[in-house]
Write a protein that holds these residues in place. Structure first.
Motif, PDB file in Angstrom:
ATOM      1  N   LYS A 121      -5.440   8.243  -6.691  1.00 55.53           N
ATOM      2  CA  LYS A 121      -4.423   7.275  -6.262  1.00 55.53           C
ATOM      3  C   LYS A 121      -3.643   7.890  -5.113  1.00 55.53           C
ATOM      4  N   GLY A 122      -3.293   7.056  -4.142  1.00 56.46           N
ATOM      5  CA  GLY A 122      -2.522   7.553  -3.017  1.00 56.46           C
ATOM      6  C   GLY A 122      -1.510   6.546  -2.525  1.00 56.46           C
ATOM      7  N   GLN A 123      -0.356   7.048  -2.133  1.00 53.64           N
ATOM      8  CA  GLN A 123       0.696   6.228  -1.535  1.00 53.64           C
ATOM      9  C   GLN A 123       0.437   6.200  -0.032  1.00 53.64           C
ATOM     10  N   ILE A 124       0.334   5.014   0.534  1.00 49.20           N
ATOM     11  CA  ILE A 124      -0.003   4.842   1.945  1.00 49.20           C
ATOM     12  C   ILE A 124       1.148   4.144   2.658  1.00 49.20           C
ATOM     13  N   ARG A 125       1.453   4.641   3.852  1.00 47.95           N
ATOM     14  CA  ARG A 125       2.461   4.003   4.702  1.00 47.95           C
ATOM     15  C   ARG A 125       1.818   3.715   6.047  1.00 47.95           C
ATOM     16  N   ILE A 126       1.934   2.465   6.488  1.00 46.17           N
ATOM     17  CA  ILE A 126       1.392   2.029   7.769  1.00 46.17           C
ATOM     18  C   ILE A 126       2.564   1.559   8.629  1.00 46.17           C
ATOM     19  N   GLU A 127       2.565   1.985   9.876  1.00 46.17           N
ATOM     20  CA  GLU A 127       3.632   1.593  10.801  1.00 46.17           C
ATOM     21  C   GLU A 127       3.042   1.072  12.102  1.00 46.17           C
ATOM     22  N   VAL A 128       3.614  -0.033  12.571  1.00 48.14           N
ATOM     23  CA  VAL A 128       3.294  -0.602  13.875  1.00 48.14           C
ATOM     24  C   VAL A 128       4.625  -0.968  14.498  1.00 48.14           C
ATOM     25  N   ASP A 129       4.963  -0.292  15.586  1.00 47.56           N
ATOM     26  CA  ASP A 129       6.268  -0.489  16.229  1.00 47.56           C
ATOM     27  C   ASP A 129       7.362  -0.312  15.174  1.00 47.56           C
ATOM     28  N   SER A 130       8.173  -1.329  14.941  1.00 42.64           N
ATOM     29  CA  SER A 130       9.253  -1.196  13.958  1.00 42.64           C
ATOM     30  C   SER A 130       8.872  -1.765  12.587  1.00 42.64           C
ATOM     31  N   ASP A 131       7.646  -2.260  12.447  1.00 39.49           N
ATOM     32  CA  ASP A 131       7.183  -2.813  11.180  1.00 39.49           C
ATOM     33  C   ASP A 131       6.537  -1.723  10.323  1.00 39.49           C
ATOM     34  N   ALA A 132       6.744  -1.813   9.006  1.00 40.22           N
ATOM     35  CA  ALA A 132       6.156  -0.822   8.099  1.00 40.22           C
ATOM     36  C   ALA A 132       5.675  -1.502   6.820  1.00 40.22           C
ATOM     37  N   TRP A 133       4.507  -1.067   6.367  1.00 40.50           N
ATOM     38  CA  TRP A 133       3.918  -1.498   5.105  1.00 40.50           C
ATOM     39  C   TRP A 133       3.792  -0.273   4.225  1.00 40.50           C
ATOM     40  N   GLN A 134       4.001  -0.450   2.948  1.00 40.50           N
ATOM     41  CA  GLN A 134       3.834   0.659   2.017  1.00 40.50           C
ATOM     42  C   GLN A 134       3.127   0.135   0.777  1.00 40.50           C
ATOM     43  N   MET A 135       2.181   0.938   0.279  1.00 44.82           N
ATOM     44  CA  MET A 135       1.399   0.514  -0.883  1.00 44.82           C
ATOM     45  C   MET A 135       0.820   1.728  -1.575  1.00 44.82           C
ATOM     46  N   SER A 136       0.474   1.535  -2.805  1.00 40.45           N
ATOM     47  CA  SER A 136      -0.253   2.548  -3.562  1.00 40.45           C
ATOM     48  C   SER A 136      -1.647   1.988  -3.800  1.00 40.45           C
ATOM     49  N   LEU A 137      -2.672   2.787  -3.481  1.00 40.13           N
ATOM     50  CA  LEU A 137      -4.055   2.341  -3.620  1.00 40.13           C
ATOM     51  C   LEU A 137      -4.760   3.181  -4.673  1.00 40.13           C
ATOM     52  N   ARG A 138      -5.366   2.511  -5.647  1.00 38.10           N
ATOM     53  CA  ARG A 138      -6.122   3.198  -6.707  1.00 38.10           C
ATOM     54  C   ARG A 138      -7.587   3.272  -6.310  1.00 38.10           C
ATOM     55  N   ALA A 139      -8.175   4.455  -6.440  1.00 38.88           N
ATOM     56  CA  ALA A 139      -9.574   4.659  -6.065  1.00 38.88           C
ATOM     57  C   ALA A 139     -10.534   3.949  -7.004  1.00 38.88           C
ATOM     58  N   GLU A 140     -10.181   3.882  -8.270  1.00 39.22           N
ATOM     59  CA  GLU A 140     -11.069   3.350  -9.292  1.00 39.22           C
ATOM     60  C   GLU A 140     -11.516   1.917  -9.011  1.00 39.22           C
ATOM     61  N   ASP A 141     -10.582   1.076  -8.594  1.00 42.29           N
ATOM     62  CA  ASP A 141     -10.905  -0.339  -8.413  1.00 42.29           C
ATOM     63  C   ASP A 141     -10.341  -0.938  -7.123  1.00 42.29           C
ATOM     64  N   PHE A 142      -9.876  -0.088  -6.217  1.00 40.55           N
ATOM     65  CA  PHE A 142      -9.311  -0.515  -4.933  1.00 40.55           C
ATOM     66  C   PHE A 142      -8.140  -1.480  -5.117  1.00 40.55           C
ATOM     67  N   SER A 143      -7.415  -1.336  -6.201  1.00 38.55           N
ATOM     68  CA  SER A 143      -6.266  -2.218  -6.423  1.00 38.55           C
ATOM     69  C   SER A 143      -5.022  -1.622  -5.769  1.00 38.55           C
ATOM     70  N   PHE A 144      -4.164  -2.511  -5.318  1.00 38.07           N
ATOM     71  CA  PHE A 144      -2.911  -2.125  -4.689  1.00 38.07           C
ATOM     72  C   PHE A 144      -1.767  -2.319  -5.675  1.00 38.07           C
ATOM     73  N   ASN A 145      -0.835  -1.398  -5.675  1.00 37.97           N
ATOM     74  CA  ASN A 145       0.391  -1.524  -6.455  1.00 37.97           C
ATOM     75  C   ASN A 145       1.562  -1.373  -5.504  1.00 37.97           C
ATOM     76  N   GLY A 146       2.641  -2.048  -5.784  1.00 39.93           N
ATOM     77  CA  GLY A 146       3.859  -1.886  -4.995  1.00 39.93           C
ATOM     78  C   GLY A 146       3.660  -2.183  -3.524  1.00 39.93           C
ATOM     79  N   PHE A 147       2.913  -3.217  -3.198  1.00 37.56           N
ATOM     80  CA  PHE A 147       2.632  -3.560  -1.805  1.00 37.56           C
ATOM     81  C   PHE A 147       3.903  -4.117  -1.162  1.00 37.56           C
ATOM     82  N   LYS A 148       4.451  -3.363  -0.216  1.00 38.67           N
ATOM     83  CA  LYS A 148       5.671  -3.790   0.476  1.00 38.67           C
ATOM     84  C   LYS A 148       5.343  -4.071   1.930  1.00 38.67           C
ATOM     85  N   THR A 149       5.816  -5.202   2.402  1.00 36.34           N
ATOM     86  CA  THR A 149       5.620  -5.594   3.800  1.00 36.34           C
ATOM     87  C   THR A 149       6.934  -5.416   4.550  1.00 36.34           C
TER      88      THR A 149
END
Length: 174
Positions: A86-114
């Motif tokens: 499992k990994g916590q991922i942060r994506i940024e584009v300019d001033s926008d940010a997404w944050q999510m936790s991705l589980r390897a087992e089933d590619f499910s996202f938890n806590g997906f923040k836009t």
């Protein structure tokens, strides 16, 4: 292909390989990636990563978390043959940010923040505008992950995979 760090032939779990590769690439490229249309974005594995090794009753899981953490213990677990689960991922584009936790087992996202959606509406605004903007932001955030997964699969299925595994080994030894 048998490898101690990525994709063992008897136990291939694509999600674990993807998260391990994503972590490696995010550090190797200082988080800088590009979409097919040329749009630049940043991606970081941050704050929380879980690695797991062993089988059956002897499974060991290490979860490392912390703000601005270098996640050394999780990297050490990888070097010892554990895999990212499992990994916590942060994506940024300019001033926008997404944050999510991705589980390897089933590619499910938890806590997906836009990025935040402005919920203020003026008279005459489309009543669905807030919902549609939120759906657009979710789709956009997922498109970054989709693109990287596609890049990973192209590499994973190519002859260049062995060289990439060696690059990961070097990264883990630092």
């Amino acid at each position: 292909m048998e490898d101690a760090y990525l994709g063992q032939a008897k136990d291939i779990i694509l999600g674990q390989d993807f998260l391990t590769w994503l972590w490696y690439k995010s550090e190797a490229k200082a988080g800088l990636f590009t979409m097919p249309d040329g749009e630049a974005f940043s991606l970081f594995m941050e704050q929380r990563i879980s690695v797991q090794g062993g089988e059956g009753d002897s499974k060991e899981t290490t979860s490392v978390s912390g703000l601005m953490s270098e996640l050394r213990e999780a990297k050490l677990g990888l070097a010892m043959g554990k895999k990212v689960t499992k990994g916590q991922i942060r994506i940024e584009v300019d001033s926008d940010a997404w944050q999510m936790s991705l589980r390897a087992e089933d590619f499910s996202f938890n806590g997906f923040k836009t990025p935040k959606v402005d919920t203020k509406r003026d008279e005459g605004d489309d009543p669905d505008a807030i919902f549609l903007e939120k759906m657009y932001l979710i789709e956009r955030g997922l498109s970054f992950i989709d693109h990287l997964f596609f890049e990973f699969l192209k590499l994973r299925l190519s002859e260049g995979w062995a060289e990439e595994c060696e690059n990961v080994r070097v990264w883990l030894s630092k």
